[in-house]
Design a protein around this motif. Structure first.
Motif, short mmCIF file in Angstrom:
data_model
loop_
_atom_site.label_atom_id
_atom_site.label_comp_id
_atom_site.label_asym_id
_atom_site.label_seq_id
_atom_site.Cartn_x
_atom_site.Cartn_y
_atom_site.Cartn_z
N LEU A 1 65.07 53.56 67.35
CA LEU A 1 64.27 53.50 66.20
C LEU A 1 64.79 53.66 65.14
CD1 LEU A 1 61.62 55.87 67.89
CD2 LEU A 1 61.55 53.42 68.20
N GLY A 2 64.37 53.19 63.95
CA GLY A 2 64.54 53.51 62.71
C GLY A 2 64.66 52.21 61.66
N CYS A 3 64.80 52.37 60.53
CA CYS A 3 65.05 51.30 59.40
C CYS A 3 66.28 51.38 58.89
CB CYS A 3 64.00 51.53 58.40
SG CYS A 3 64.09 50.52 56.98
N VAL A 4 67.13 50.19 59.10
CA VAL A 4 68.49 49.88 58.67
C VAL A 4 68.42 50.01 57.10
CG1 VAL A 4 70.66 48.70 58.63
CG2 VAL A 4 69.18 48.59 60.47
N GLY A 5 69.38 51.07 56.60
CA GLY A 5 69.65 51.26 55.28
C GLY A 5 68.60 52.38 54.83
N ARG A 6 67.85 52.96 55.77
CA ARG A 6 67.04 54.37 55.46
C ARG A 6 67.45 55.28 56.41
NH1 ARG A 6 61.11 53.03 55.42
NH2 ARG A 6 61.47 53.61 57.90
N ASP A 7 66.97 54.80 57.52
CA ASP A 7 67.11 55.93 58.81
C ASP A 7 68.32 55.68 59.62
OD1 ASP A 7 64.31 56.55 58.25
OD2 ASP A 7 63.66 54.82 59.47
N VAL A 8 68.81 54.71 59.71
CA VAL A 8 69.93 54.59 60.11
C VAL A 8 71.03 53.36 59.62
CG1 VAL A 8 68.93 54.65 62.63
CG2 VAL A 8 68.97 52.46 61.64
N ASP A 9 72.15 53.35 59.83
CA ASP A 9 73.36 52.64 59.44
C ASP A 9 73.56 51.11 60.11
OD1 ASP A 9 74.80 53.24 61.47
OD2 ASP A 9 76.29 54.36 60.15
N GLN A 10 74.17 50.34 59.30
CA GLN A 10 74.49 49.25 60.00
C GLN A 10 75.06 49.20 61.32
OE1 GLN A 10 76.26 46.21 57.32
NE2 GLN A 10 77.67 45.58 58.87
N ALA B 1 74.41 48.26 67.12
CA ALA B 1 74.33 48.75 68.52
C ALA B 1 72.74 48.62 69.16
CB ALA B 1 74.58 50.39 68.55
N ALA B 2 71.89 48.54 68.55
CA ALA B 2 70.51 48.33 68.70
C ALA B 2 70.41 46.69 69.23
CB ALA B 2 69.54 48.76 67.56
N ALA B 3 70.98 45.85 68.44
CA ALA B 3 71.02 44.89 68.69
C ALA B 3 71.71 44.24 70.06
CB ALA B 3 71.53 43.60 67.55
#
Length: 154
Positions: free
Chosen positions: A50-59, A64-66
Motif C-alpha cells: 500500500l501507499g503512494c510513491v513520493g509520499r508514503d513509499v520510495d521508488q 518491489a510492489a511492481a
C-alpha cells in the motif's frame, strides 16, 4: 528449463491466483493472446503493498510492489493456461503507479515487473512493449496495478 523450475531457481513464490472481486475476468484468451485484468501487488499471505510513491513509499518500495504484481500476473496466467510454459511471448505490460504529481520515475517502478518477466522468460520471450503511467489513486490504496498481454502456444 521449465518455467516452474526457473521460478524455483530464482527463489520466487507465486501468490494464490486472485479471484475477480467485481464484474470482470482475471484473464481472457482471445485467439493466441491472453489478456489479464489489472493485478495488484498481493503477497503470498494475501497482504497488499500500500501507499503512494513520493509520499508514503520510495521508488525502491514501488519497484518491489511492481515485482509482486508481476508474480500475481504469473499466478493468474498459470491458473488460466495450466502451465507457464505455454507462454511464447510477453507482448505488453501496462503499469499504473500511485504517485505524487512530482514523482516522474514511473518507468523505474514498473521495471520491477518488467525485469521479473525478463528474469523468468529470458530476453527474447520476456521483454515486450510497455507503458508506465502515474495516477492519483488506485484500488484499495495499492502502490501499483499492472496488466499484461501474452502470446500463448496452443
Amino acid at each position: 528449463m521449465a518455467i516452474d523450475e526457473r521460478l524455483s531457481e530464482l527463489g520466487l513464490e507465486l501468490p494464490p491466483a486472485p479471484n475477480a472481486v467485481a464484474v470482470y475476468k482475471p484473464s481472457l484468451i482471445v485467439g493466441d493472446l491472453c489478456f489479464t485484468s489489472g493485478h495488484l501487488p498481493v503477497n503470498t499471505d494475501g497482504s497488499l503493498h500500500l501507499g503512494c510513491v513520493g509520499r508514503d513509499v520510495d521508488q525502491d518500495a514501488g519497484y518491489a510492489a511492481a515485482k509482486q504484481a508481476g508474480l500475481a500476473i504469473l499466478a493468474t496466467l498459470k491458473s488460466e493456461l495450466g502451465s507457464l510454459d505455454r507462454i511464447s511471448r510477453i507482448v505488453k505490460l501496462f503499469g499504473m503507479v500511485n504517485c505524487t504529481p512530482e514523482f516522474t520515475q514511473q518507468p523505474a517502478v514498473v521495471n520491477g515487473c518488467s525485469e521479473l518477466m525478463r528474469e523468468v522468460f529470458g530476453e527474447d520471450v520476456g521483454v515486450g512493449t510497455r507503458s508506465a503511467v502515474g495516477v492519483a489513486a488506485l484500488p484499495l490504496g495499492v502502490v501499483v496495478e499492472i496488466e499484461a498481454i501474452v502470446e500463448v502456444k496452443a
